[in-house]
Scaffold this active site. Sequence first.
Site, PDB file in Angstrom:
ATOM      1  N   ASP A  27       0.808  -1.228   0.000  1.00 51.61           N
ATOM      2  CA  ASP A  27       0.000   0.000   0.000  1.00 51.61           C
ATOM      3  C   ASP A  27       0.840   1.278   0.000  1.00 51.61           C
ATOM      4  OD1 ASP A  27      -1.976  -1.932   0.396  1.00 51.61           O
ATOM      5  OD2 ASP A  27      -2.039  -1.586   2.548  1.00 51.61           O
ATOM      6  N   GLU A 195     -10.984  -1.082  -3.916  1.00 54.40           N
ATOM      7  CA  GLU A 195     -10.380  -0.340  -2.808  1.00 54.40           C
ATOM      8  C   GLU A 195      -9.247   0.528  -3.351  1.00 54.40           C
ATOM      9  OE1 GLU A 195      -9.159  -3.546  -0.314  1.00 54.40           O
ATOM     10  OE2 GLU A 195      -7.382  -4.028  -1.523  1.00 54.40           O
TER      11      GLU A 195
END
Length: 320
Positions: A27, A195
Amino acid sequence: MLLVSAVLLSLSFQGGAPTNPVLVGADPHAMRIGRQFWIYPTQSPADGPGFFAFSSSDLRTWTQHGPILRFANVKWIKDDGETTHYAWAPGVAERYGKFYFYYAVGPQGRTPSRIGVAVGPRPDGPFVDSGKPLLTGGKGFEAIDPMVFGDPRTGRFYLYAGGSAGAKLRVFEMTDDMVNLRREIPVQTPPKFTEGPFMHFRNGVYYLSYSHGGWRDASYSVHYATSNTPVGPWRYRGAILTSDEHHKGPGHHSIFWGPGPDEWFIAYHRWNNAVGNGPYRGQRQIAIEPLHHEYGTWIRPVRMTDNAPKLSPLVGIGKG
């Protein structure tokens, strides 16, 4: 999105500069700040949930900073009564000479996930939490994957968040203090959104990119849509990153600009040397590739490599 327990380390090969992947982790929120590039990844110290930052002048050699924030110093995290919390998917914004660190607190189960914000004087902090959650999930919405974007046309700042369970995108305009939400702006959730929303702006076009699929398998990928505004409506354009023979599940990315004219890069995580369609286990790794815009509003699909990322040799990084 999920926690990786080991300490982040720079990767290198014997006798030369680091190559892709550049870091162990997931991420990555990557950005250029003055003369330096910074990555804020999902990764925690060995002694509890929190975050590190990494800086580089050449995208090859990275210096670790922190921990820049520890959950042990954020009192409201334990207000939900749960004993286990995870530190996920941070993002950073700069405004008024300060740095604002946004992060997700998971998981979402008996209690909802939450997004917090901390404030620091420098890219490496120290970051002090605002004292309360910025956004709380629930009712089919998972409060994860915060990304804050400053609109160069209006000066307004927007929070993009959400995904996974429910796969719903939500967008909020922020107050001037950057630690509160002024209002929610109803938006369409774009096709194939799961997401990890990310917004960047180039030549009058707003590019909303995001992850699709399951984070532990080969379906995980990066797609994008464009708009004439930072809040849509979106026109779906296609995939930027998809699995190949040697690199699986690329996703949860960020896009940042380099020193050269119209020079852009994408930072993302992937599973290296995985086989089959998953589920994969072990550590995800962070890589950086050049990103090329073309034909007005299109982005050329990215080919994943094991090469060291290179900055433009023609233009040096400007003054910070």
